[in-house]
Design a protein around this motif. Structure first.
Motif, PDB file in Angstrom:
ATOM      1  N   THR A  41     -49.028-143.830 -21.094  1.00  0.00           N
ATOM      2  CA  THR A  41     -49.600-142.484 -20.969  1.00  0.00           C
ATOM      3  C   THR A  41     -48.691-141.572 -20.161  1.00  0.00           C
ATOM      4  O   THR A  41     -48.691-140.369 -20.382  1.00  0.00           O
ATOM      5  CB  THR A  41     -50.997-142.543 -20.338  1.00  0.00           C
ATOM      6  OG1 THR A  41     -50.913-143.200 -19.073  1.00  0.00           O
ATOM      7  CG2 THR A  41     -51.971-143.272 -21.225  1.00  0.00           C
ATOM      8  N   GLU A  42     -47.890-142.139 -19.248  1.00  0.00           N
ATOM      9  CA  GLU A  42     -46.959-141.306 -18.490  1.00  0.00           C
ATOM     10  C   GLU A  42     -45.920-140.673 -19.403  1.00  0.00           C
ATOM     11  O   GLU A  42     -45.597-139.495 -19.254  1.00  0.00           O
ATOM     12  CB  GLU A  42     -46.263-142.139 -17.409  1.00  0.00           C
ATOM     13  CG  GLU A  42     -47.185-142.555 -16.286  1.00  0.00           C
ATOM     14  CD  GLU A  42     -46.488-143.449 -15.269  1.00  0.00           C
ATOM     15  OE1 GLU A  42     -45.249-143.485 -15.253  1.00  0.00           O
ATOM     16  OE2 GLU A  42     -47.208-144.096 -14.497  1.00  0.00           O
ATOM     17  N   THR A  43     -45.408-141.434 -20.352  1.00  0.00           N
ATOM     18  CA  THR A  43     -44.419-140.901 -21.298  1.00  0.00           C
ATOM     19  C   THR A  43     -45.041-139.802 -22.149  1.00  0.00           C
ATOM     20  O   THR A  43     -44.426-138.764 -22.375  1.00  0.00           O
ATOM     21  CB  THR A  43     -43.888-142.025 -22.211  1.00  0.00           C
ATOM     22  OG1 THR A  43     -43.329-143.038 -21.393  1.00  0.00           O
ATOM     23  CG2 THR A  43     -42.838-141.502 -23.170  1.00  0.00           C
ATOM     24  N   ILE A  44     -46.259-140.016 -22.598  1.00  0.00           N
ATOM     25  CA  ILE A  44     -46.944-139.014 -23.418  1.00  0.00           C
ATOM     26  C   ILE A  44     -47.180-137.752 -22.595  1.00  0.00           C
ATOM     27  O   ILE A  44     -46.934-136.642 -23.055  1.00  0.00           O
ATOM     28  CB  ILE A  44     -48.268-139.573 -23.978  1.00  0.00           C
ATOM     29  CG1 ILE A  44     -47.973-140.719 -24.951  1.00  0.00           C
ATOM     30  CG2 ILE A  44     -49.079-138.478 -24.663  1.00  0.00           C
ATOM     31  CD1 ILE A  44     -49.193-141.528 -25.340  1.00  0.00           C
ATOM     32  N   ALA A  45     -47.631-137.913 -21.350  1.00  0.00           N
ATOM     33  CA  ALA A  45     -47.878-136.763 -20.481  1.00  0.00           C
ATOM     34  C   ALA A  45     -46.576-136.014 -20.188  1.00  0.00           C
ATOM     35  O   ALA A  45     -46.547-134.777 -20.192  1.00  0.00           O
ATOM     36  CB  ALA A  45     -48.547-137.205 -19.187  1.00  0.00           C
ATOM     37  N   GLU A  46     -45.489-136.749 -19.951  1.00  0.00           N
ATOM     38  CA  GLU A  46     -44.189-136.110 -19.706  1.00  0.00           C
ATOM     39  C   GLU A  46     -43.735-135.332 -20.932  1.00  0.00           C
ATOM     40  O   GLU A  46     -43.228-134.211 -20.818  1.00  0.00           O
ATOM     41  CB  GLU A  46     -43.142-137.155 -19.342  1.00  0.00           C
ATOM     42  CG  GLU A  46     -43.328-137.753 -17.968  1.00  0.00           C
ATOM     43  CD  GLU A  46     -42.435-138.971 -17.721  1.00  0.00           C
ATOM     44  OE1 GLU A  46     -41.652-139.349 -18.617  1.00  0.00           O
ATOM     45  OE2 GLU A  46     -42.548-139.532 -16.619  1.00  0.00           O
ATOM     46  N   ALA A  47     -43.916-135.912 -22.107  1.00  0.00           N
ATOM     47  CA  ALA A  47     -43.534-135.227 -23.347  1.00  0.00           C
ATOM     48  C   ALA A  47     -44.409-134.001 -23.564  1.00  0.00           C
ATOM     49  O   ALA A  47     -43.921-132.953 -24.003  1.00  0.00           O
ATOM     50  CB  ALA A  47     -43.637-136.180 -24.534  1.00  0.00           C
ATOM     51  N   ALA A  48     -45.702-134.096 -23.235  1.00  0.00           N
ATOM     52  CA  ALA A  48     -46.611-132.951 -23.377  1.00  0.00           C
ATOM     53  C   ALA A  48     -46.181-131.824 -22.441  1.00  0.00           C
ATOM     54  O   ALA A  48     -46.149-130.650 -22.838  1.00  0.00           O
ATOM     55  CB  ALA A  48     -48.048-133.374 -23.087  1.00  0.00           C
ATOM     56  N   GLU A  49     -45.844-132.186 -21.211  1.00  0.00           N
ATOM     57  CA  GLU A  49     -45.386-131.179 -20.249  1.00  0.00           C
ATOM     58  C   GLU A  49     -44.118-130.492 -20.759  1.00  0.00           C
ATOM     59  O   GLU A  49     -43.998-129.267 -20.712  1.00  0.00           O
ATOM     60  CB  GLU A  49     -45.136-131.830 -18.896  1.00  0.00           C
ATOM     61  CG  GLU A  49     -44.692-130.854 -17.826  1.00  0.00           C
ATOM     62  CD  GLU A  49     -44.490-131.493 -16.475  1.00  0.00           C
ATOM     63  OE1 GLU A  49     -44.380-130.746 -15.484  1.00  0.00           O
ATOM     64  OE2 GLU A  49     -44.428-132.744 -16.382  1.00  0.00           O
TER      65      GLU A  49
END
Length: 156
Positions: free
Chosen positions: A67-75
């Motif tokens: 989820t950290e990778t997804i959140a970083e990509a979303a940001e």
């Protein structure tokens, strides 16, 4: 016998093309996330992913990153867009960065990841997902103000 050899060769070719596509996605994401410019070796050209190609997936594909990778990509996608993004727009932007959200319903998975990261994201009603720390005048959103009702913000 010749058909068997040909069939095996074609199957192996497909496997290699899928692996290459994964590597290309990784390199694209790495270049995007890297603060340093990446220089390709002499003679090596970046390859695009052919439109319409789809990787074989399980019935419930796992995210390529946590989820950290997804959140970083979303940001990163929101910063690149310089405006709030609706869920499907955000999902498509994340895919363009080479991150596969995964899950049975990737849009719902993405919404859950963003919803859980309340310190980073806010959902501005009528506009989409935005960064909590950044003001957005068209929605009257000011992070320094404690008045989220006037900001048309849905703080999940």
């Amino acid at each position: 016998m010749e058909d068997t050899v040909f069939t095996k060769a074609m199957a192996r070719r497909t496997e290699l093309m899928e692996e290459l596509e994964k590597i290309e996605n990784f390199l694209k994401l790495y270049r995007t996330l890297s603060e340093e410019s990446v220089t390709l070796p002499e003679g090596v050209q970046p390859r695009g992913i052919r439109a319409g190609r789809r990787l074989r997936t399980r019935s419930r594909p796992a995210p390529t990153g946590g989820t950290e990778t997804i959140a970083e990509a979303a940001e990163m996608a929101i910063k690149n867009a310089k405006r709030p993004l609706q869920r499907i727009e955000l999902l498509n932007a994340i895919k363009e960065l080479g991150v596969d959200v995964g899950g049975k319903d990737p849009a719902a998975t993405l919404a859950t990841v963003v919803w859980r990261d309340k310190n980073k994201f806010v959902n501005l009603k009528g506009f989409g997902y935005w960064l909590v720390s950044e003001p957005f005048a068209p929605a009257h959103y000011d992070p320094s103000s404690n008045d989220t009702k006037g900001a048309k913000a849905n703080l999940f």
